[in-house]
Design a protein around this motif. Structure first.
Motif, PDB file in Angstrom:
ATOM      1  N   THR A   1      22.200 -24.696  30.334  1.00 56.70           N
ATOM      2  CA  THR A   1      22.171 -26.148  30.504  1.00 56.70           C
ATOM      3  C   THR A   1      20.817 -26.684  30.965  1.00 56.70           C
ATOM      4  OG1 THR A   1      22.862 -26.022  32.828  1.00 56.70           O
ATOM      5  CG2 THR A   1      24.611 -26.083  31.146  1.00 56.70           C
ATOM      6  N   HIS A   2      20.020 -25.826  31.601  1.00 56.66           N
ATOM      7  CA  HIS A   2      18.747 -26.240  32.209  1.00 56.66           C
ATOM      8  C   HIS A   2      18.960 -27.333  33.257  1.00 56.66           C
ATOM      9  CE1 HIS A   2      16.587 -23.798  29.307  1.00 56.66           C
ATOM     10  NE2 HIS A   2      17.265 -24.393  28.327  1.00 56.66           N
ATOM     11  N   GLN A   3      20.137 -27.350  33.858  1.00 54.39           N
ATOM     12  CA  GLN A   3      20.481 -28.321  34.893  1.00 54.39           C
ATOM     13  C   GLN A   3      20.772 -27.566  36.194  1.00 54.39           C
ATOM     14  OE1 GLN A   3      20.518 -31.733  34.635  1.00 54.39           O
ATOM     15  NE2 GLN A   3      19.769 -31.545  32.523  1.00 54.39           N
ATOM     16  N   VAL A   4      19.989 -27.868  37.223  1.00 53.97           N
ATOM     17  CA  VAL A   4      20.179 -27.183  38.496  1.00 53.97           C
ATOM     18  C   VAL A   4      21.549 -27.509  39.095  1.00 53.97           C
ATOM     19  CG1 VAL A   4      19.326 -26.959  40.865  1.00 53.97           C
ATOM     20  CG2 VAL A   4      17.700 -27.112  38.968  1.00 53.97           C
ATOM     21  N   SER A   5      21.932 -28.766  39.049  1.00 55.63           N
ATOM     22  CA  SER A   5      23.206 -29.168  39.655  1.00 55.63           C
ATOM     23  C   SER A   5      24.395 -28.513  38.951  1.00 55.63           C
ATOM     24  CB  SER A   5      23.348 -30.690  39.633  1.00 55.63           C
ATOM     25  OG  SER A   5      23.291 -31.176  38.300  1.00 55.63           O
ATOM     26  N   THR A   6      24.358 -28.467  37.623  1.00 55.57           N
ATOM     27  CA  THR A   6      25.459 -27.847  36.874  1.00 55.57           C
ATOM     28  C   THR A   6      25.587 -26.370  37.216  1.00 55.57           C
ATOM     29  OG1 THR A   6      25.092 -29.401  35.048  1.00 55.57           O
ATOM     30  CG2 THR A   6      26.391 -27.416  34.572  1.00 55.57           C
ATOM     31  N   ALA A   7      24.445 -25.686  37.261  1.00 60.57           N
ATOM     32  CA  ALA A   7      24.461 -24.260  37.584  1.00 60.57           C
ATOM     33  C   ALA A   7      24.957 -24.036  39.016  1.00 60.57           C
ATOM     34  CB  ALA A   7      23.066 -23.673  37.405  1.00 60.57           C
ATOM     35  N   ALA A   8      24.518 -24.890  39.926  1.00 63.71           N
ATOM     36  CA  ALA A   8      24.924 -24.751  41.326  1.00 63.71           C
ATOM     37  C   ALA A   8      26.422 -24.967  41.492  1.00 63.71           C
ATOM     38  CB  ALA A   8      24.141 -25.738  42.191  1.00 63.71           C
ATOM     39  N   TRP A   9      26.967 -25.988  40.815  1.00 61.13           N
ATOM     40  CA  TRP A   9      28.407 -26.241  40.915  1.00 61.13           C
ATOM     41  C   TRP A   9      29.227 -25.130  40.268  1.00 61.13           C
ATOM     42  CZ3 TRP A   9      30.561 -29.071  44.310  1.00 61.13           C
ATOM     43  CH2 TRP A   9      29.962 -30.229  44.782  1.00 61.13           C
ATOM     44  N   ALA A  10      28.714 -24.542  39.207  1.00 59.67           N
ATOM     45  CA  ALA A  10      29.421 -23.436  38.558  1.00 59.67           C
ATOM     46  C   ALA A  10      29.511 -22.224  39.496  1.00 59.67           C
ATOM     47  CB  ALA A  10      28.710 -23.049  37.258  1.00 59.67           C
ATOM     48  N   ALA A  11      28.401 -21.917  40.162  1.00 60.10           N
ATOM     49  CA  ALA A  11      28.403 -20.794  41.100  1.00 60.10           C
ATOM     50  C   ALA A  11      29.307 -21.067  42.290  1.00 60.10           C
ATOM     51  CB  ALA A  11      26.972 -20.523  41.573  1.00 60.10           C
ATOM     52  N   LEU A  12      29.244 -22.302  42.784  1.00 63.11           N
ATOM     53  CA  LEU A  12      30.079 -22.662  43.936  1.00 63.11           C
ATOM     54  C   LEU A  12      31.560 -22.648  43.566  1.00 63.11           C
ATOM     55  CD1 LEU A  12      30.121 -23.565  46.869  1.00 63.11           C
ATOM     56  CD2 LEU A  12      29.875 -25.936  46.087  1.00 63.11           C
ATOM     57  N   GLY A  13      31.876 -23.114  42.369  1.00 64.40           N
ATOM     58  CA  GLY A  13      33.269 -23.106  41.920  1.00 64.40           C
ATOM     59  C   GLY A  13      33.823 -21.688  41.806  1.00 64.40           C
ATOM     60  N   LEU A  14      33.013 -20.756  41.317  1.00 59.61           N
ATOM     61  CA  LEU A  14      33.466 -19.368  41.206  1.00 59.61           C
ATOM     62  C   LEU A  14      33.709 -18.767  42.599  1.00 59.61           C
ATOM     63  CD1 LEU A  14      34.067 -16.921  39.420  1.00 59.61           C
ATOM     64  CD2 LEU A  14      31.628 -16.312  39.566  1.00 59.61           C
ATOM     65  N   SER A  15      32.826 -19.037  43.533  1.00 61.04           N
ATOM     66  CA  SER A  15      33.006 -18.534  44.899  1.00 61.04           C
ATOM     67  C   SER A  15      34.291 -19.078  45.520  1.00 61.04           C
ATOM     68  CB  SER A  15      31.807 -18.925  45.773  1.00 61.04           C
ATOM     69  OG  SER A  15      30.634 -18.290  45.333  1.00 61.04           O
ATOM     70  N   ALA A  16      34.534 -20.371  45.300  1.00 60.84           N
ATOM     71  CA  ALA A  16      35.761 -20.962  45.831  1.00 60.84           C
ATOM     72  C   ALA A  16      36.993 -20.351  45.175  1.00 60.84           C
ATOM     73  CB  ALA A  16      35.744 -22.476  45.607  1.00 60.84           C
ATOM     74  N   LEU A  17      36.894 -20.033  43.886  1.00 60.15           N
ATOM     75  CA  LEU A  17      38.009 -19.409  43.181  1.00 60.15           C
ATOM     76  C   LEU A  17      38.330 -18.039  43.782  1.00 60.15           C
ATOM     77  CD1 LEU A  17      40.035 -19.393  40.834  1.00 60.15           C
ATOM     78  CD2 LEU A  17      38.216 -18.399  39.397  1.00 60.15           C
ATOM     79  N   PHE A  18      37.302 -17.289  44.149  1.00 64.59           N
ATOM     80  CA  PHE A  18      37.514 -15.982  44.773  1.00 64.59           C
ATOM     81  C   PHE A  18      38.308 -16.128  46.078  1.00 64.59           C
ATOM     82  CE2 PHE A  18      33.466 -14.120  42.680  1.00 64.59           C
ATOM     83  CZ  PHE A  18      34.213 -13.794  41.550  1.00 64.59           C
ATOM     84  N   VAL A  19      37.972 -17.138  46.852  1.00 61.28           N
ATOM     85  CA  VAL A  19      38.685 -17.366  48.119  1.00 61.28           C
ATOM     86  C   VAL A  19      40.144 -17.702  47.857  1.00 61.28           C
ATOM     87  CG1 VAL A  19      38.829 -18.822  50.161  1.00 61.28           C
ATOM     88  CG2 VAL A  19      36.591 -18.069  49.334  1.00 61.28           C
ATOM     89  N   VAL A  20      40.389 -18.572  46.874  1.00 66.98           N
ATOM     90  CA  VAL A  20      41.763 -18.980  46.555  1.00 66.98           C
ATOM     91  C   VAL A  20      42.589 -17.778  46.094  1.00 66.98           C
ATOM     92  CG1 VAL A  20      43.190 -20.363  44.987  1.00 66.98           C
ATOM     93  CG2 VAL A  20      41.130 -21.350  46.023  1.00 66.98           C
ATOM     94  N   VAL A  21      41.995 -16.939  45.239  1.00 68.54           N
ATOM     95  CA  VAL A  21      42.716 -15.758  44.740  1.00 68.54           C
ATOM     96  C   VAL A  21      43.066 -14.820  45.880  1.00 68.54           C
ATOM     97  CG1 VAL A  21      42.495 -13.670  43.333  1.00 68.54           C
ATOM     98  CG2 VAL A  21      41.746 -15.878  42.422  1.00 68.54           C
ATOM     99  N   ARG A  22      42.137 -14.607  46.808  1.00 66.96           N
ATOM    100  CA  ARG A  22      42.411 -13.726  47.946  1.00 66.96           C
ATOM    101  C   ARG A  22      43.497 -14.317  48.844  1.00 66.96           C
ATOM    102  NH1 ARG A  22      39.217  -9.437  49.426  1.00 66.96           N
ATOM    103  NH2 ARG A  22      37.395  -9.000  48.114  1.00 66.96           N
TER     104      ARG A  22
END
Length: 264
Positions: free
Chosen positions: A92-113
């Motif tokens: 995407t070449h978008q810092v915000s999009t990449a940052a939200w994608a990484a943050l969303g995955l981390s939050a998903l890990f917490v929810v799964v645990r």
């Protein structure tokens, strides 16, 4: 003259007197019995058995290394968000999009645990670090700043390990003591394990120090792609190496002395 008048009386009585005590059925016969055989005491432990028992205890304690650091699952939880960030940024070449994608995955890990009722310690620490990196990168507009908190953490972690070893409170022992059940007996009652934990802590200083030594120069060049891919590559392998060396050190260390918890 009858036989009954001879000395000794009735021959039948003589026969009764001649019978052994156990056959006579005399009501007091047991009072003359000696004590029964003593209970057999367990044989003392041989030197070979002692060595085998201590080796098994040392192995059991060494096997807690992976558990204490969250295992492979914990390392994946802390590594994948960085990989998602660099992939999304390249697309995407978008810092915000990449940052939200990484943050969303981390939050998903917490929810799964949480859903599986597993510990969220390592997943939560991962989402916390990702959140800080995402915030800094979006504020500055520089993708390389996503990795800055992790680099600073690596430096601080290595410094903390080194200081703990110097003051004879090695962090590896502090982390593993509660897991092995020895708490801090390794420091006051088990000098062999204190030496082993100190040696293992210095091994972590050297191995984990490789990451900031390599990545910080790349951070200042602004080469986001190389920085991101090397950050992922230097995530799991060095930690696995440090764990393996710690395991080998603890295998040769004296077994842990379990801490005694006094009842209040």
């Amino acid at each position: 003259m009858s036989v009954s008048n001879l000395p000794g009386g009735d021959p039948a009585a003589q026969l009764d007197l001649a019978k052994p005590a156990e056959a006579s059925g005399h009501p007091y016969e047991r009072s003359f019995e000696g004590p029964g055989p003593a209970a057999a005491e367990p044989a003392p432990e041989t030197a070979e058995e002692t060595a085998a028992r201590e080796a098994a205890a040392s192995r059991e304690a060494a096997d807690t290394v992976m558990q204490a650091f969250g295992g492979v699952r914990g390392m994946i939880d802390m590594t994948l968000p960085g990989l998602v960030f660099i992939i999304t940024y390249n697309i995407t070449h978008q810092v915000s999009t990449a940052a939200w994608a990484a943050l969303g995955l981390s939050a998903l890990f917490v929810v799964v645990r949480l859903f599986k009722r597993e510990t969220i310690q390592h997943a939560f620490s991962g989402v916390f670090g990702v959140a800080i990196g995402a915030w800094i990168s979006m504020k500055t507009g520089k993708a390389e700043n996503f990795y800055l908190p992790g680099l600073l953490w690596s430096v601080g972690y290595c410094m903390g390990l080194a200081v703990s070893a110097l003051v004879r409170w090695p962090l590896i022992g502090v982390m593993l003591g509660p897991v092995t059940g020895e708490m801090f007996t390794w420091r006051t009652q088990n000098p062999g394990r204190l030496a082993a934990y100190t040696k293992a802590t210095w091994a972590w200083v050297v191995i984990m120090g490789i990451k900031p030594v390599i990545l910080f120069p790349l951070y200042f060049t602004g080469n986001v792609n190389l920085l991101g891919w090397l950050k992922v590559a230097l995530g799991i392998p060095p930690m696995l190496l440090a764990m393996y060396i710690t395991w080998q050190i603890l295998l040769k260390a004296p077994p842990p002395i379990k801490a005694v918890v006094e009842d209040e």
